[in-house]
Design an enzyme around this catalytic site. Sequence first.
Site, PDB file in Angstrom:
ATOM      1  N   SER B  61      78.042 -14.625  13.743  1.00 16.88           N
ATOM      2  CA  SER B  61      78.273 -15.917  13.085  1.00 16.88           C
ATOM      3  C   SER B  61      79.651 -16.009  12.433  1.00 16.88           C
ATOM      4  CB  SER B  61      77.232 -16.156  11.985  1.00 16.88           C
ATOM      5  OG  SER B  61      75.934 -15.991  12.471  1.00 16.88           O
ATOM      6  N   HIS B  65      79.813 -12.794   4.121  1.00 10.32           N
ATOM      7  CA  HIS B  65      78.700 -12.994   3.191  1.00 10.32           C
ATOM      8  C   HIS B  65      79.084 -12.622   1.762  1.00 10.32           C
ATOM      9  CE1 HIS B  65      75.769 -14.197   6.121  1.00 10.32           C
ATOM     10  NE2 HIS B  65      76.054 -13.162   6.892  1.00 10.32           N
ATOM     11  N   VAL B 186      82.205   7.324  26.371  1.00 12.83           N
ATOM     12  CA  VAL B 186      81.935   8.687  25.923  1.00 12.83           C
ATOM     13  C   VAL B 186      80.571   9.121  26.460  1.00 12.83           C
ATOM     14  CG1 VAL B 186      81.532  10.159  23.903  1.00 12.83           C
ATOM     15  CG2 VAL B 186      83.364   8.430  23.872  1.00 12.83           C
ATOM     16  N   ARG B 331      71.732  -7.295  17.438  1.00  9.45           N
ATOM     17  CA  ARG B 331      71.790  -6.527  16.195  1.00  9.45           C
ATOM     18  C   ARG B 331      71.304  -5.103  16.450  1.00  9.45           C
ATOM     19  NH1 ARG B 331      69.047 -11.267  15.702  1.00  9.45           N
ATOM     20  NH2 ARG B 331      69.852 -12.844  14.276  1.00  9.45           N
ATOM     21  N   ILE B 362      74.593  -0.749  11.688  1.00 11.43           N
ATOM     22  CA  ILE B 362      75.590  -1.638  11.067  1.00 11.43           C
ATOM     23  C   ILE B 362      75.384  -3.047  11.616  1.00 11.43           C
ATOM     24  CG2 ILE B 362      78.010  -1.949  10.453  1.00 11.43           C
ATOM     25  CD1 ILE B 362      76.956   0.784   9.630  1.00 11.43           C
ATOM     26  N   GLU B 363      74.311  -3.663  11.158  1.00 14.63           N
ATOM     27  CA  GLU B 363      74.089  -5.067  11.528  1.00 14.63           C
ATOM     28  C   GLU B 363      74.684  -5.917  10.412  1.00 14.63           C
ATOM     29  OE1 GLU B 363      70.212  -6.704  11.074  1.00 14.63           O
ATOM     30  OE2 GLU B 363      69.327  -4.803  10.498  1.00 14.63           O
ATOM     31  N   CYS B 433      96.178 -25.317  27.797  1.00 15.26           N
ATOM     32  CA  CYS B 433      94.753 -25.555  27.511  1.00 15.26           C
ATOM     33  C   CYS B 433      94.664 -26.931  26.861  1.00 15.26           C
ATOM     34  CB  CYS B 433      94.220 -24.470  26.579  1.00 15.26           C
ATOM     35  SG  CYS B 433      92.628 -24.849  25.840  1.00 15.26           S
ATOM     36  N   CYS B 470      85.967 -28.257  27.778  1.00 14.33           N
ATOM     37  CA  CYS B 470      85.921 -28.114  29.245  1.00 14.33           C
ATOM     38  C   CYS B 470      85.717 -26.661  29.642  1.00 14.33           C
ATOM     39  CB  CYS B 470      87.147 -28.728  29.904  1.00 14.33           C
ATOM     40  SG  CYS B 470      88.521 -27.601  30.170  1.00 14.33           S
ATOM     41  N   CYS B 475      92.152 -25.062  32.248  1.00 10.55           N
ATOM     42  CA  CYS B 475      93.223 -24.086  32.019  1.00 10.55           C
ATOM     43  C   CYS B 475      93.120 -22.818  32.849  1.00 10.55           C
ATOM     44  CB  CYS B 475      93.349 -23.749  30.535  1.00 10.55           C
ATOM     45  SG  CYS B 475      91.968 -22.841  29.858  1.00 10.55           S
TER      46      CYS B 475
HETATM   47  C1  LIG Z   1      73.625 -12.315  15.900  1.00 14.10           C
HETATM   48  C2  LIG Z   1      74.460 -11.606  14.895  1.00 14.10           C
HETATM   49  C3  LIG Z   1      75.011 -12.300  13.814  1.00 14.10           C
HETATM   50  C4  LIG Z   1      75.789 -11.639  12.859  1.00 14.10           C
HETATM   51  N1  LIG Z   1      76.360 -12.373  11.859  1.00 14.10           N
HETATM   52  C5  LIG Z   1      77.136 -11.729  10.943  1.00 14.10           C
HETATM   53  C6  LIG Z   1      77.776 -12.443   9.899  1.00 14.10           C
HETATM   54  O1  LIG Z   1      77.709 -13.682   9.868  1.00 14.10           O
HETATM   55  N2  LIG Z   1      78.486 -11.778   8.971  1.00 14.10           N
HETATM   56  C7  LIG Z   1      78.607 -10.425   9.007  1.00 14.10           C
HETATM   57  O2  LIG Z   1      79.233  -9.865   8.126  1.00 14.10           O
HETATM   58  N3  LIG Z   1      78.039  -9.718  10.004  1.00 14.10           N
HETATM   59  C8  LIG Z   1      77.316 -10.331  10.967  1.00 14.10           C
HETATM   60  N4  LIG Z   1      76.743  -9.613  11.993  1.00 14.10           N
HETATM   61  C9  LIG Z   1      76.939  -8.188  12.019  1.00 14.10           C
HETATM   62  C10 LIG Z   1      78.278  -7.785  12.611  1.00 14.10           C
HETATM   63  O3  LIG Z   1      78.590  -8.555  13.733  1.00 14.10           O
HETATM   64  C11 LIG Z   1      78.213  -6.335  12.992  1.00 14.10           C
HETATM   65  O4  LIG Z   1      77.723  -5.601  11.929  1.00 14.10           O
HETATM   66  C12 LIG Z   1      79.564  -5.768  13.361  1.00 14.10           C
HETATM   67  O5  LIG Z   1      80.230  -6.575  14.302  1.00 14.10           O
HETATM   68  C13 LIG Z   1      79.390  -4.390  13.888  1.00 14.10           C
HETATM   69  O6  LIG Z   1      80.608  -3.886  14.341  1.00 14.10           O
HETATM   70  P1  LIG Z   1      80.658  -2.538  15.124  1.00 14.10           P
HETATM   71  O7  LIG Z   1      82.057  -2.200  15.263  1.00 14.10           O
HETATM   72  O8  LIG Z   1      79.756  -1.581  14.490  1.00 14.10           O
HETATM   73  O9  LIG Z   1      79.962  -2.884  16.523  1.00 14.10           O
HETATM   74  P2  LIG Z   1      80.565  -3.347  17.915  1.00 14.10           P
HETATM   75  O10 LIG Z   1      81.461  -4.472  17.759  1.00 14.10           O
HETATM   76  O11 LIG Z   1      79.437  -3.521  18.851  1.00 14.10           O
HETATM   77  O12 LIG Z   1      81.411  -2.106  18.363  1.00 14.10           O
HETATM   78  C14 LIG Z   1      80.861  -0.969  18.934  1.00 14.10           C
HETATM   79  C15 LIG Z   1      81.681  -0.598  20.125  1.00 14.10           C
HETATM   80  O13 LIG Z   1      81.293   0.664  20.613  1.00 14.10           O
HETATM   81  C16 LIG Z   1      81.472   0.703  21.992  1.00 14.10           C
HETATM   82  N5  LIG Z   1      80.716   1.814  22.569  1.00 14.10           N
HETATM   83  C17 LIG Z   1      79.381   1.964  22.549  1.00 14.10           C
HETATM   84  N6  LIG Z   1      79.049   3.104  23.194  1.00 14.10           N
HETATM   85  C18 LIG Z   1      80.176   3.684  23.614  1.00 14.10           C
HETATM   86  C19 LIG Z   1      80.472   4.870  24.332  1.00 14.10           C
HETATM   87  N7  LIG Z   1      79.541   5.715  24.716  1.00 14.10           N
HETATM   88  N8  LIG Z   1      81.758   5.145  24.623  1.00 14.10           N
HETATM   89  C20 LIG Z   1      82.745   4.300  24.227  1.00 14.10           C
HETATM   90  N9  LIG Z   1      82.515   3.181  23.545  1.00 14.10           N
HETATM   91  C21 LIG Z   1      81.250   2.876  23.226  1.00 14.10           C
HETATM   92  C22 LIG Z   1      80.964  -0.649  22.373  1.00 14.10           C
HETATM   93  O14 LIG Z   1      81.401  -1.021  23.649  1.00 14.10           O
HETATM   94  C23 LIG Z   1      81.490  -1.536  21.269  1.00 14.10           C
HETATM   95  O15 LIG Z   1      82.714  -2.138  21.613  1.00 14.10           O
HETATM   96  C24 LIG Z   1      75.984 -10.256  12.960  1.00 14.10           C
HETATM   97  C25 LIG Z   1      75.460  -9.567  14.055  1.00 14.10           C
HETATM   98  C26 LIG Z   1      74.722 -10.233  15.020  1.00 14.10           C
HETATM   99  C27 LIG Z   1      74.213  -9.482  16.196  1.00 14.10           C
END
Ligand SMILES: Cc1cc2nc3c(=O)[nH]c(=O)nc-3n(C[C@H](O)[C@H](O)[C@H](O)COP(=O)(O)OP(=O)(O)OC[C@H]3O[C@@H](n4cnc5c(N)ncnc54)[C@H](O)[C@@H]3O)c2cc1C
Lengths: 415, 517
Positions: B61, B65, B186, B331, B362-363, B433, B470, B475
């Site tokens: 989103s 927060h 990995v 999530r 880490i949601e 665009c 569009c 684009c």
């Molecule tokens: C529907 C939804 C709504 C949300 N809304 C909010 C919000 O409004 N505000 C807020 O603060 N948070 C929100 N969140 C939470 C937030 O988006 C996440 O907590 C945050 O983006 C997590 O980041 P990350 O880097 O841990 O995960 P990711 O962005 O998923 O990064 C993890 C990366 O690891 C890589 N990876 C995985 N396995 C391997 C492997 N074996 N080798 C190499 N690479 C690998 C993946 O490809 C990915 O790119 C929301 C989440 C969801 C799903």
Amino acid sequence: MTPDAILDVLVIGAGPAGMAAASAAFEHGARTVLLVERDNRLGGILFQCIHNGFGLYRYREELTGPEYAELDIERLASSQVIIQSETFAVDIVRDDALLRVLLIQRGKADWVCTKSVVLAMGCRERTAGAISLPGPRPSGIYTAGSAQRLMNIQNIKIGTRAVIVGSGDIGMIMARRMTLEGSSIAAVTEIMPHPGGLARNIHQCLHDFDIPLYLSTGISNVYGRHRVEGIRIAPVGADGTLEDARGRDIECDTILLSVGLIPENELSRKAHVMLDPRTQGAMVDARCMTSIPGVFACGNVLHVHDVADFVSEEGSLAGKSAAIWSQKPIIPRISVPVSCGQDIRYTVPQKINEPGDIVISLRVLKPRPSCRIIVKQGNRVLAKKSFIRLQSSEMVRIPVTIESIESVEVVCETT
Amino acid sequence: MYLFTYASVGYTRFMENFDIAIIGAGVVGSAIARELSKTTARVVVFEQHADVAFGISGRNSGVVHSGIHYKPGSLRARLDVAGNAGMEKLCRDLYVPFERLGKLTVAFDQSQTMELERLKEQGDANGVPGLDLLESSQMRTLQPGIAGIKALHSPTTGIVNPMMLTIALAEHAYQNGVSWKFLHTVESITTENHNSFIIGCSTLDGFRSYKASIVVNCAALHANKIAAMTAFNEHTVYPCRGEYYVLDKRLKDELNILVYPVPSAHSGGLGIHLTKTTEGNILIGPSNEYIDDPDDESSTRPVMEILKNEGNELLPSLQTSDFIRSFAGIRPKLTPPEKGGYSDFVITSQPDLPNIIHLLGIESPGLTSAPAIAEMVTGLIDNRLPLKLKREWKPSFHDNDELYRRAYPASHYPLAERQEMIEANPDFGSIICRCEEISKAEIVSAIKRMFGPITIIGIKNRSRISTGRCQGGFCIPRIVSILHNEFGIQSKDIWLKGPDSPLFEGTLRQSGGYHDT
Ligand SMILES: Cc1cc2nc3c(=O)[nH]c(=O)nc-3n(C[C@H](O)[C@H](O)[C@H](O)COP(=O)(O)OP(=O)(O)OC[C@H]3O[C@@H](n4cnc5c(N)ncnc54)[C@H](O)[C@@H]3O)c2cc1C
């Protein structure tokens, strides 16, 4: 700004509508006419339509899109219309009796001042989002018009096996085109019980190539996380929802969407032009003037046409009206509606305000067997036209002579 | 496709060796990489996708927060409030769009009013600034026409462009010496001893191994898979999908402030609601369904139906043509479906292998918390491998490369400013665009800014092309021409998001084709 910097007519968009409008404006006495186009050549969508079928009404000849455009380009060349390609009009504001338009091009961004504007920006295609296409978002999903440009202008092979969603004209034409270029078309699907495009395209593009058309069929899933791998089609049930259980999977690497066109009225909205929710284009009078005095509209930005010839005709009318306005702006005192009676989806114009010979364009709500379209003022019938069969996809045009400024009603009666 | 070849191409006899290896280039991995780029440590990031922000960090989103929803004392409460407090400056430093819109959590009946009071107390305990309970008339001055009897106003809630935040963190880290290995999945972590690990990755050129003394697991949806590689099996990650619809910008003035319902106790999300993006699109969502496959980012018919109905109820002026796109984010939950709700973030050194740090669950609010998570993880690393600060580090970009990095597209700024940009580079006047009015200069900059493979989604995330009504119909063919003319990339080599998603098959004829831009 000096008075000579004020244009008589500014035409936005150089497709068939805009080119005709610019030429007509010049021919009807406008001295300074500027035609702006965002692409680097004139012709708009015609340029990528390399199939024939253009010009039947206007020239009694079957031309390709580029050939048809060429004739308008020649007509422009013999006029003194100023042409600026690769130029985007991004804003329109009213400034007392004048209009100011913001033009952006390579190296330059500035306002121009004009007495009248002709909106001829055409339309855009509806997208996957608009039809709620489910599934992941793999590569290989294109709108039919973009695919047409990529193939016909940019020499790109999009994929080997496609399903075409929607039976609009561009979709059917692309089915034929891709087949001729060595790709196969697994199916064309249509959510409605009747086809979306012209009967001649169903014959010439689908039947002649044994491409199946599935009516009352929707998409219940798309497969493939990276590139499209397949699609699931399902029949529309009695309650209007998809019956996924009765669906089947079709393997393909490409999906083309031909699910409708939307008049591109972002600029019109900025100018506060009143839009008609039925056409998604401007509300106009019989000379194509919108709710904003001095702003005219024509072609697909006004309502989606199925034949370019009529776009050109409407463009000429708008251009002529803009030229007359730029010399002598007259705001009519009264205007009365052209209303949609039984089974009529929309009409253009939506209102009239002066006597004269006009053409009413319209579409019916649903396909009709034998029927008659009647145009009347009160009980007086102005025109009648009978049809053995009338598709909702076909635009009907009825010439009428308006003698008195009274409201007009159009109805479709079964015969 | 790859624009330039990397030093790693070709056979290297010696295994590349790093001090710290980060797995996952989401907002969390990127924030950690940037934090560590302040130090002299040699840092590498492994990412399975072709770019940063292709995981959940690009599918959420985008709400910053305030911190009212989390239990006092929890990591979520602490890191969210700290992340929120620093977000404005961070976004200013890195030219990321951020707006402190504020938020109303709205009660419709008496029991919900009590819940609001509890949320306020909780927020106060967490140190959330400025919380206030509003009566309906006060609510309506902030958002005309809003229903409900009472609301909790949290003025520090904001919105950020999550893709651009992640990209900016990563690009800044890249400028400051962090190595990025894209299309590196990995597959194995082998322990040589307590402070030396061999990380095995599958890549386009086969299997490759790297050495590092610290490993940070930020693989989000796959974090438990990575944890299993070092036999850390305490936690299970349950994927839980949230689907969205994106609405046309036409509606942007319908929402002045974020409006949320009072969340129900067992829901694992905050309920379907409207939020706004920094670009002015309204989002409807997210839904909340546990699924089996952590990579299934599909939109599904039944949920799309629910979201449409919900949207029509919340925004009566909605037209069908306003639904321009759908997407889903997943999530990484630590609570199983039968339990629902939330658990706290897990950020820990592995007890038997303290040089391995895992981040699990880490949601939400992971996006908001990412900068604070990065500081915390840097602290954990410093305990194991004392870090030294670099003197030359600066909080903002070295942007003497003249590439476009401003927070908003050129068309967002006043005409006079835009004219100046055009003066300096005429390509700012070439619009490519049409919906978002993005110029060729911005697109070329976006492509030049990429420090990994070039993909259409990568260009989109950096320049906003094809995000409008569009959806690229206009684009994309023109961007194909730019890639062809300015970068020499052939049509068959253009990827939507990676090597498995080519845009096209190739050319129709051996030669010919007109590429104009
Ligand atoms: C529907 C939804 C709504 C949300 N809304 C909010 C919000 O409004 N505000 C807020 O603060 N948070 C929100 N969140 C939470 C937030 O988006 C996440 O907590 C945050 O983006 C997590 O980041 P990350 O880097 O841990 O995960 P990711 O962005 O998923 O990064 C993890 C990366 O690891 C890589 N990876 C995985 N396995 C391997 C492997 N074996 N080798 C190499 N690479 C690998 C993946 O490809 C990915 O790119 C929301 C989440 C969801 C799903």
